[in-house]
Design a protein around this motif. Structure first.
Motif, PDB file in Angstrom:
ATOM      1  N   ASP A 188     -40.775 -24.268   0.107  1.00  0.00           N
ATOM      2  CA  ASP A 188     -41.352 -22.950  -0.140  1.00  0.00           C
ATOM      3  C   ASP A 188     -40.333 -22.011  -0.781  1.00  0.00           C
ATOM      4  N   GLY A 189     -39.117 -22.502  -1.075  1.00  0.00           N
ATOM      5  CA  GLY A 189     -38.058 -21.622  -1.544  1.00  0.00           C
ATOM      6  C   GLY A 189     -37.623 -21.899  -2.960  1.00  0.00           C
ATOM      7  N   LEU A 190     -36.935 -20.903  -3.523  1.00  0.00           N
ATOM      8  CA  LEU A 190     -36.390 -20.989  -4.874  1.00  0.00           C
ATOM      9  C   LEU A 190     -34.934 -20.532  -4.848  1.00  0.00           C
ATOM     10  N   LEU A 191     -34.079 -21.221  -5.584  1.00  0.00           N
ATOM     11  CA  LEU A 191     -32.706 -20.786  -5.802  1.00  0.00           C
ATOM     12  C   LEU A 191     -32.560 -20.463  -7.272  1.00  0.00           C
ATOM     13  N   MET A 192     -32.145 -19.230  -7.577  1.00  0.00           N
ATOM     14  CA  MET A 192     -32.018 -18.781  -8.962  1.00  0.00           C
ATOM     15  C   MET A 192     -30.640 -18.178  -9.170  1.00  0.00           C
ATOM     16  N   GLU A 193     -30.184 -18.147 -10.421  1.00  0.00           N
ATOM     17  CA  GLU A 193     -28.928 -17.473 -10.739  1.00  0.00           C
ATOM     18  C   GLU A 193     -29.107 -16.639 -11.993  1.00  0.00           C
ATOM     19  N   PHE A 194     -28.351 -15.530 -12.055  1.00  0.00           N
ATOM     20  CA  PHE A 194     -28.384 -14.613 -13.180  1.00  0.00           C
ATOM     21  C   PHE A 194     -26.948 -14.235 -13.532  1.00  0.00           C
ATOM     22  N   PRO A 195     -26.677 -13.964 -14.784  1.00  0.00           N
ATOM     23  CA  PRO A 195     -25.323 -13.533 -15.153  1.00  0.00           C
ATOM     24  C   PRO A 195     -25.032 -12.100 -14.734  1.00  0.00           C
ATOM     25  N   SER A 196     -26.074 -11.321 -14.412  1.00  0.00           N
ATOM     26  CA  SER A 196     -25.919  -9.905 -14.088  1.00  0.00           C
ATOM     27  C   SER A 196     -26.707  -9.574 -12.824  1.00  0.00           C
ATOM     28  N   VAL A 197     -26.099  -8.809 -11.915  1.00  0.00           N
ATOM     29  CA  VAL A 197     -26.813  -8.367 -10.714  1.00  0.00           C
ATOM     30  C   VAL A 197     -27.961  -7.439 -11.091  1.00  0.00           C
ATOM     31  N   VAL A 198     -27.734  -6.578 -12.088  1.00  0.00           N
ATOM     32  CA  VAL A 198     -28.799  -5.659 -12.511  1.00  0.00           C
ATOM     33  C   VAL A 198     -30.020  -6.447 -12.969  1.00  0.00           C
ATOM     34  N   ALA A 245     -57.086 -10.989   1.778  1.00  0.00           N
ATOM     35  CA  ALA A 245     -56.817 -10.568   3.153  1.00  0.00           C
ATOM     36  C   ALA A 245     -55.342 -10.835   3.445  1.00  0.00           C
ATOM     37  N   SER A 246     -54.693  -9.893   4.133  1.00  0.00           N
ATOM     38  CA  SER A 246     -53.251  -9.989   4.358  1.00  0.00           C
ATOM     39  C   SER A 246     -52.788 -11.329   4.913  1.00  0.00           C
ATOM     40  N   PRO A 247     -53.501 -11.939   5.913  1.00  0.00           N
ATOM     41  CA  PRO A 247     -52.998 -13.205   6.456  1.00  0.00           C
ATOM     42  C   PRO A 247     -52.997 -14.345   5.438  1.00  0.00           C
ATOM     43  N   ASN A 248     -53.822 -14.235   4.368  1.00  0.00           N
ATOM     44  CA  ASN A 248     -53.920 -15.313   3.387  1.00  0.00           C
ATOM     45  C   ASN A 248     -52.997 -15.123   2.186  1.00  0.00           C
ATOM     46  N   ALA A 249     -52.330 -13.963   2.116  1.00  0.00           N
ATOM     47  CA  ALA A 249     -51.511 -13.660   0.947  1.00  0.00           C
ATOM     48  C   ALA A 249     -50.164 -14.374   1.021  1.00  0.00           C
ATOM     49  N   ILE A 250     -49.701 -14.836  -0.124  1.00  0.00           N
ATOM     50  CA  ILE A 250     -48.352 -15.373  -0.228  1.00  0.00           C
ATOM     51  C   ILE A 250     -47.414 -14.218  -0.551  1.00  0.00           C
ATOM     52  N   ARG A 251     -46.436 -14.027   0.309  1.00  0.00           N
ATOM     53  CA  ARG A 251     -45.464 -12.946   0.119  1.00  0.00           C
ATOM     54  C   ARG A 251     -44.049 -13.530   0.186  1.00  0.00           C
ATOM     55  N   PHE A 252     -43.250 -13.141  -0.785  1.00  0.00           N
ATOM     56  CA  PHE A 252     -41.879 -13.635  -0.839  1.00  0.00           C
ATOM     57  C   PHE A 252     -40.931 -12.709  -0.083  1.00  0.00           C
ATOM     58  N   ARG A 253     -39.900 -13.314   0.503  1.00  0.00           N
ATOM     59  CA  ARG A 253     -38.691 -12.604   0.908  1.00  0.00           C
ATOM     60  C   ARG A 253     -37.609 -12.992  -0.092  1.00  0.00           C
ATOM     61  N   ILE A 254     -36.821 -12.025  -0.545  1.00  0.00           N
ATOM     62  CA  ILE A 254     -35.810 -12.297  -1.567  1.00  0.00           C
ATOM     63  C   ILE A 254     -34.455 -11.752  -1.115  1.00  0.00           C
ATOM     64  N   GLY A 255     -33.421 -12.588  -1.232  1.00  0.00           N
ATOM     65  CA  GLY A 255     -32.053 -12.168  -0.952  1.00  0.00           C
ATOM     66  C   GLY A 255     -31.186 -12.320  -2.188  1.00  0.00           C
ATOM     67  N   ILE A 256     -30.291 -11.348  -2.428  1.00  0.00           N
ATOM     68  CA  ILE A 256     -29.448 -11.353  -3.626  1.00  0.00           C
ATOM     69  C   ILE A 256     -28.005 -11.070  -3.237  1.00  0.00           C
ATOM     70  N   HIS A 257     -27.096 -11.875  -3.803  1.00  0.00           N
ATOM     71  CA  HIS A 257     -25.668 -11.703  -3.538  1.00  0.00           C
ATOM     72  C   HIS A 257     -24.884 -11.945  -4.824  1.00  0.00           C
ATOM     73  N   LEU A 258     -23.818 -11.211  -4.996  1.00  0.00           N
ATOM     74  CA  LEU A 258     -22.879 -11.457  -6.090  1.00  0.00           C
ATOM     75  C   LEU A 258     -21.680 -12.180  -5.502  1.00  0.00           C
ATOM     76  N   GLY A 259     -21.447 -13.423  -5.965  1.00  0.00           N
ATOM     77  CA  GLY A 259     -20.357 -14.171  -5.374  1.00  0.00           C
ATOM     78  C   GLY A 259     -19.916 -15.359  -6.202  1.00  0.00           C
ATOM     79  N   VAL A 280     -32.123 -15.961  -3.778  1.00  0.00           N
ATOM     80  CA  VAL A 280     -32.855 -16.938  -2.985  1.00  0.00           C
ATOM     81  C   VAL A 280     -34.170 -16.292  -2.543  1.00  0.00           C
ATOM     82  N   ALA A 281     -35.264 -17.012  -2.725  1.00  0.00           N
ATOM     83  CA  ALA A 281     -36.580 -16.505  -2.318  1.00  0.00           C
ATOM     84  C   ALA A 281     -37.297 -17.578  -1.515  1.00  0.00           C
ATOM     85  N   ASP A 282     -38.056 -17.143  -0.501  1.00  0.00           N
ATOM     86  CA  ASP A 282     -38.947 -18.086   0.179  1.00  0.00           C
ATOM     87  C   ASP A 282     -40.230 -17.373   0.571  1.00  0.00           C
TER      88      ASP A 282
END
Length: 584
Positions: A60-70, A91-105, A14-16
Motif C-alpha cells: 500500500d506504500g510508495l517510496l519517491m525521491e525528488f532533487p528539491s524539498v520544495v 463515504a468516508s470509510p470507503n475512501a483511500i487516504r494517503f499519509r505522507i512523510g518527507i525528509h531531506l537526508g 514515503v506514502a501509504d
C-alpha cells in the motif's frame, strides 16, 4: 559499500494508505483497482510533473525521491488535494487516504533503489502524519518554511525507532490552509511573542571532569526547575523538554524560540568532595543579553541554600514587572546529612531508567538516604515509587509497602510535591479514587508549573470515569512540555476510546505506539480500538504484539493493573479485545 553504490542528498517521500488492512478486508479487489487508478491518473503524473521519481511500491506504500524539498512538498500537497477531490463523493470509510512523510537526508543509491537513514526517517515520519496529511522532518521544514503559503503545525520532537537522535516534525492536513495567491507571496505570519513570564532552565554543565558526576548537575537543574514551578504566574518548561539540549551547543535565541519562552537559565556545576561551585545566568531569550549572573562556592551542605538563592534571584529579576505577588512557597525540609541528598539524586537517575536493574539500584540508593537521615522525606517518597514498580513487576505486597512509605514521607514533609505524586499514583491502584484525585490536585497546588502534574491528573481522570477532562489537561501539559513523552498522546487515545470517539482514539494511539512500540498499554488500546471499529486484522496484529510484550496477559492481570472505576469502561476495553481474538 558496494562498488556500484554512491551517496547523495535527496528529498525522500514515503506514502501509504491509511486503514489499508480494513479496506482490503472489506473489498480487496475494489481497493486494489481504486489504488491503481489513483496512481495512474493522479499520483504518477504529479510526481513526474514535479521532477521526482517513484523508486518502488511496497504493497500500500510508495517510496519517491525528488532533487528539491520544495518540489517534493508541492507534489505532496497536490496529491492530498487531488485525493480529497476524488474522494468527495465517497463515504468516508470507503475512501483511500494517503499519509505522507518527507525528509531531506543522505541516501545510498544502488541501481534504481535507495537505502539508508534518510529513507528510514522518512518512513517513520510518515507514520506520524494524519490520514490525508503530510508530516515533515525539521530538516525538510527549514527548506520550505519561507517558500510556501502553507501553515505547518509544530508536531513536537519524536524518538523514532532505530534512529539515534530525536526528530522534530511539522504537520499539515487537507482543509487546514493553502489558498493559492495570484499575487506576490505574502510574508508568513509571525508567531505571537512568548509570554514574558516564561522560562526554560537548560541542563547545567557538569564541570567536575568526571562523567559519573553528571547526575549531580542534572539533579541541581531539576530541583531548580521544580522550585521555579512552584511560583504562581510563571510558565516553566518541563525537564524532559529542556534536557533535549543537554551537551549540545545551541544559540540561546534559538532555544527560546523553539521552546516558546522569553527567558532562559543556563549554568554549570563543579563538585569535588564536599565542595561545590555553581554558576547560573538568567538570559533574555530575544536578545541573548544577561539579566543576572552569580557564582557560588559552597560546601555540599549548603546546596539547598544555593538553589533557593538562584530561584529567588530569578524570581526577583522577573517579578519587578512580570510576576504578580503570590503566596510564598512552603520552605523545603533540608536533609541533615548532605550525602542523603546525593543518594536521592543518584536514586532518581536510576529509577528513571525504568528497568529492573535501575529499580534495584534506586532501591539501594533511596534506602541509603533513609539510613543516613531517617527524617528525609524525599528518600521515603522515592522508595515508595520504587515499591510501586515492584508491584507492577508482580510483587503482591509491594503496593501496601509503597503506601506506607508515601504516608511516612507525607508526615515528614507534606509540602514536598513528590509526596503527592507518589500518594496519588499509589492511591489510584488501591482504588481510593477521591483520595488519589485530591493528592494529584494538591501536587498541582504546590507546583502549578509542573507539566507532569497535569498529565498525571489526566491519566487518573481517564480511570475514574471523567475522560472528557483529559484532553484539556494534556493541552496544558504540552504547553509546559513541548517535547512531551509518548504517554501524553496515549492518555488522549485512552480517553477518546472511552468516549466512543474511535477515529480520534485511533489517531492518538497510533502516534503513541509509533513513538514507543514496546509500550504495552499503547498496543493494548490499539487492539481494542481496532476491534471496536470492526477492523479484525489490525486488532489481531496489535493483540499479538501485546502477548509478545507480556506472554502472561489475562483478564485478571488487566483488571488488577487497569483500575477503572466504572465497570462499563472495563467492559468496553474487553469488548474491543474480544474482537481481536482475546478470550477470558
Amino acid at each position: 559499500m558496494a562498488e556500484d553504490s554512491r551517496r547523495k542528498l535527496a528529498a525522500i517521500v514515503v506514502a501509504d494508505v491509511a486503514g489499508y488492512s480494513r479496506l482490503m478486508g472489506e473489498d480487496d479487489a475494489g481497493t486494489l483497482a481504486s489504488l491503481r487508478a489513483h496512481r495512474a491518473e493522479l499520483v504518477d503524473p504529479l510526481v513526474a510533473a514535479h521532477g521526482g521519481r517513484t523508486v518502488k511500491t511496497m504493497g500500500d506504500g510508495l517510496l519517491m525521491e525528488f532533487p528539491s524539498v520544495v518540489d517534493a512538498v508541492n507534489c505532496a500537497l497536490a496529491i492530498q488535494h487531488g485525493m480529497a477531490e476524488r474522494n468527495s463523493n465517497l463515504a468516508s470509510p470507503n475512501a483511500i487516504r494517503f499519509r505522507i512523510g518527507i525528509h531531506l537526508g543522505d541516501v545510498i543509491v544502488e541501481g534504481d533503489d535507495i537505502f539508508g537513514d534518510g529513507v528510514n526517517i522518512a518512513s517513520r515520519i510518515e507514520a506520524l502524519a494524519v490520514a490525508g496529511g503530510i508530516a515533515l522532518s525539521d530538516d525538510a521544514y527549514r527548506q520550505v518554511r519561507d517558500r510556501s503559503d502553507v501553515a505547518w503545525a509544530d508536531g513536537g520532537e519524536h524518538a523514532l525507532k532505530n534512529i539515534a537522535r530525536p526528530v522534530t516534525i511539522w504537520r499539515w492536513s487537507v482543509g487546514e490552509d493553502r489558498t493559492p495567491s495570484p499575487g506576490p507571496k505574502k510574508p508568513a505570519a509571525e508567531k505571537p511573542p512568548p509570554d514574558r513570564a516564561s522560562i526554560a532552565v537548560l541542563p547545567f554543565d557538569n564541570m567536575s571532569g568526571d562523567p559519573e558526576q553528571a547526575y549531580f548537575a542534572d539533579g541541581i537543574t531539576e530541583d531548580i526547575i521544580t522550585e521555579l514551578s512552584k511560583v504562581s504566574g510563571l510558565t516553566v518548561i518541563a525537564r524532559n523538554s529542556t534536557f533535549v539540549y543537554k551537551a549540545k551547543a545551541a544559540r540561546i535565541q534559538d532555544v527560546a524560540a523553539d521552546l516558546g519562552v522569553a527567558h532562559v537559565v543556563e549554568g554549570s556545576v563543579r563538585k569535588a568532595g564536599s565542595k561545590v561551585r555553581i554558576t547560573a545566568q538568567l538570559i533574555d531569550g530575544a536578545t541573548g543579553g544577561h539579566l543576572w549572573a552569580e557564582r557560588y562556592d559552597r560546601e555540599l551542605a549548603d546546596i539547598f541554600a544555593v538553589q533557593d538563592d538562584v530561584t529567588g534571584k530569578i524570581v526577583e529579576a522577573l517579578s519587578k514587572s512580570l510576576i504578580a505577588p503570590g503566596p510564598t512557597p512552603a520552605p523545603r525540609h533540608e536533609p541533615a546529612v548532605p550525602e542523603a541528598y546525593d543518594c536521592v539524586l543518584r536514586g532518581r537517575e536510576q529509577y528513571r531508567l525504568f528497568t529492573p536493574e535501575g529499580n534495584r539500584a534506586a532501591d539501594g540508593l533511596y534506602s541509603r538516604a533513609i539510613a543516613l537521615d531517617p527524617a528525609y522525606a524525599a528518600g521515603y517518597a522515592g522508595l515508595a515509587m520504587v515499591r510501586m514498580h515492584d508491584w507492577f513487576a508482580g510483587e503482591p505486597d509491594a503496593l501496601d509497602k509503597a503506601y506506607e512509605l508515601a504516608q511516612k514521607a507525607s508526615e515528614l514533609d507534606p509540602a514536598l510535591p513528590l509526596v503527592h505524586e507518589a500518594l496519588g499514583n499509589i492511591r489510584l491502584f488501591r482504588r481510593e479514587y477521591e483520595e488519589a484525585t485530591a493528592s494529584i490536585e494538591r501536587w498541582i497546588e504546590l507546583e502549578p508549573g509542573s507539566a507532569d502534574a497535569y498529565a498525571n491528573l489526566a491519566g487518573l481522570l481517564h480511570f475514574t470515569g471523567e475522560p472528557e477532562k483529559v484532553a484539556p489537561l494534556i493541552d496544558k501539559a504540552t504547553g509546559l512540555n513541548p517535547f512531551f513523552p509518548f504517554y501524553y498522546t496515549l492518555y488522549c487515545g485512552q480517553a477518546y476510546l472511552m468516549m466512543g470517539r474511535y477515529d480520534e482514539a485511533l489517531e492518538a494511539l497510533r502516534r503513541a505506539a509509533t513513538r514507543n512500540e514496546d509500550a504495552l498499554p499503547a498496543q493494548l488500546y490499539l487492539a481494542a480500538c481496532h476491534g471496536l471499529r470492526g477492523e479484525d486484522k489490525p486488532a489481531q496484529d496489535a493483540l499479538a504484539r501485546v502477548f509478545r510484550l507480556h506472554p502472561g496477559f489475562s483478564v485478571k492481570w488487566l483488571k488488577t493493573y487497569f483500575p477503572y472505576r466504572r465497570e462499563e469502561d472495563t467492559a468496553r476495553l474487553l469488548a474491543g479485545l474480544e474482537v481481536a481474538g482475546f478470550s477470558a
